[in-house]
Design a protein around this motif. Structure first.
Motif, PDB file in Angstrom:
ATOM      1  N   ASP A  25       0.852  -1.193   0.000  1.00 38.98           N
ATOM      2  CA  ASP A  25       0.000   0.000   0.000  1.00 38.98           C
ATOM      3  C   ASP A  25       0.887   1.242   0.000  1.00 38.98           C
ATOM      4  O   ASP A  25       2.110   1.146   0.067  1.00 38.98           O
ATOM      5  CB  ASP A  25      -0.875  -0.028   1.276  1.00 38.98           C
ATOM      6  CG  ASP A  25      -2.194   0.695   1.081  1.00 38.98           C
ATOM      7  OD1 ASP A  25      -2.291   1.512   0.146  1.00 38.98           O
ATOM      8  OD2 ASP A  25      -3.112   0.446   1.884  1.00 38.98           O
ATOM      9  N   LYS A  26       0.248   2.412   0.000  1.00 36.54           N
ATOM     10  CA  LYS A  26       1.009   3.681   0.023  1.00 36.54           C
ATOM     11  C   LYS A  26       1.354   4.087   1.456  1.00 36.54           C
ATOM     12  O   LYS A  26       2.222   4.926   1.667  1.00 36.54           O
ATOM     13  CB  LYS A  26       0.188   4.800  -0.631  1.00 36.54           C
ATOM     14  CG  LYS A  26      -0.083   4.557  -2.103  1.00 36.54           C
ATOM     15  CD  LYS A  26       1.097   5.045  -2.955  1.00 36.54           C
ATOM     16  CE  LYS A  26       1.036   4.506  -4.371  1.00 36.54           C
ATOM     17  NZ  LYS A  26       1.644   3.163  -4.522  1.00 36.54           N
ATOM     18  N   ALA A  27       0.666   3.508   2.427  1.00 38.34           N
ATOM     19  CA  ALA A  27       0.946   3.845   3.832  1.00 38.34           C
ATOM     20  C   ALA A  27       0.687   2.603   4.685  1.00 38.34           C
ATOM     21  O   ALA A  27      -0.087   1.730   4.289  1.00 38.34           O
ATOM     22  CB  ALA A  27       0.035   4.986   4.293  1.00 38.34           C
ATOM     23  N   PHE A  28       1.342   2.533   5.832  1.00 37.60           N
ATOM     24  CA  PHE A  28       1.069   1.430   6.765  1.00 37.60           C
ATOM     25  C   PHE A  28      -0.306   1.655   7.396  1.00 37.60           C
ATOM     26  O   PHE A  28      -0.628   2.771   7.791  1.00 37.60           O
ATOM     27  CB  PHE A  28       2.140   1.374   7.851  1.00 37.60           C
ATOM     28  CG  PHE A  28       3.496   0.945   7.349  1.00 37.60           C
ATOM     29  CD1 PHE A  28       3.698  -0.351   6.867  1.00 37.60           C
ATOM     30  CD2 PHE A  28       4.566   1.830   7.351  1.00 37.60           C
ATOM     31  CE1 PHE A  28       4.947  -0.763   6.413  1.00 37.60           C
ATOM     32  CE2 PHE A  28       5.824   1.429   6.893  1.00 37.60           C
ATOM     33  CZ  PHE A  28       6.017   0.132   6.420  1.00 37.60           C
ATOM     34  N   SER A  29      -1.078   0.580   7.494  1.00 35.81           N
ATOM     35  CA  SER A  29      -2.421   0.714   8.061  1.00 35.81           C
ATOM     36  C   SER A  29      -2.340   0.767   9.584  1.00 35.81           C
ATOM     37  O   SER A  29      -1.347   0.374  10.183  1.00 35.81           O
ATOM     38  CB  SER A  29      -3.295  -0.454   7.614  1.00 35.81           C
ATOM     39  OG  SER A  29      -2.706  -1.665   8.033  1.00 35.81           O
TER      40      SER A  29
END
Ligand code: GLP
Length: 243
Positions: A145-149
């Motif tokens: 993804d584009k960021a850590f969840s």
């Protein structure tokens, strides 16, 4: 990240099992985070053998699984709930209230995610979390993804994960497209993490995860920053590690 290499999947399972057995000896009412997939199976077999030999008492443990498919009732044979009862919980003599999984058929999935995180917090947080890793570096169902969840959430599965998981279903069409999964931060908050990885097909992702850039494109790479993570790999999966 501490790295331990075992000869084969059975050795990996036995080493990982000893960490869980030691955890339960130190703290019999430990909160354990558990995982599905084929990689943890030798570990679960080792835990069951240990219980049969009288070396493991998990009667006071509480467990939280990483994830569950959306749309599968717990009784569905491919649900992660059914997987856990078949491969571990029944043979450890678990009572239903000891084992927690997200409810993939909850009417309000967002509320279910919040409830799950609150239940983990109410139990005191996870002492020791078991992880496998997907071929693309996913942990739980946290895909690149584009960021850590952050917390537990509804995740869309990538086509490669759907393809990898179709072996458990009659056809690709039957593989659920969504899952409830602990977020990367939920996982990262565990006090200890044991990541198991086996097989030559995972040598590239093992290298990327353990020695590559820390990036949400490889969700497991965040574990390089975790203060108490042990990677247990077999020789085939560890073959490309340089350090
Ligand atoms: C699924 C699970 C993951 C697991 C991964 C790899 O996607 N959600 O928790 O790590 O599969 O599974 P296997 O161990 O079968 O390669």
């Amino acid at each position: 990240m501490q790295v331990i290499v075992g000869k084969n999947p059975k050795a990996v399972g036995e080493m990982a099992a000893s960490l869980f057995i030691a955890q339960l000896l130190r703290k019999p009412d430990s909160v354990l985070g558990l995982a599905t997939g084929s990689t943890p199976l030798p570990l679960y077999e080792a835990l069951v053998r240990a219980r049969q030999a009288g070396a493991l008492d998990a009667s006071r443990a509480v467990t939280f699984n990483l994830d569950e498919y959306v749309g599968l009732v717990p009784e569905h044979p491919q649900s992660y709930c059914a997987f856990m009862w078949k491969h571990l919980f029944a043979d450890l003599g678990f009572r239903p209230e000891q084992a927690h999984l997200p409810n993939g058929v909850a009417g309000d999935l967002e509320a279910e995610c919040a409830r799950y995180d609150a239940a983990i917090d109410a139990a005191g947080g996870i002492d020791l979390q078991l992880l496998g890793i997907g071929h693309n570096g996913h942990i739980g169902f946290n895909e690149p993804d584009k960021a850590f969840s952050h917390g537990t959430r509804v995740a869309e599965l990538t086509s490669s994960t759907i393809e990898a998981n179709r072996r458990f279903f009659a056809s690709e069409k039957e593989v659920p497209r969504r899952a409830l999964t602990m977020g990367v931060l939920t996982i990262f908050r565990a006090r200890g993490i044991v990541l198991v990885v086996t097989g030559a097909a995972k040598a590239d992702i093992t290298l990327a995860m353990a020695e590559g850039d820390i990036t949400p494109e490889v969700p497991a790479s965040v574990l390089q920053l975790h203060p108490n993570t042990v990677l247990i790999a077999d020789e085939a999966a560890a073959a490309k590690l340089r350090r």
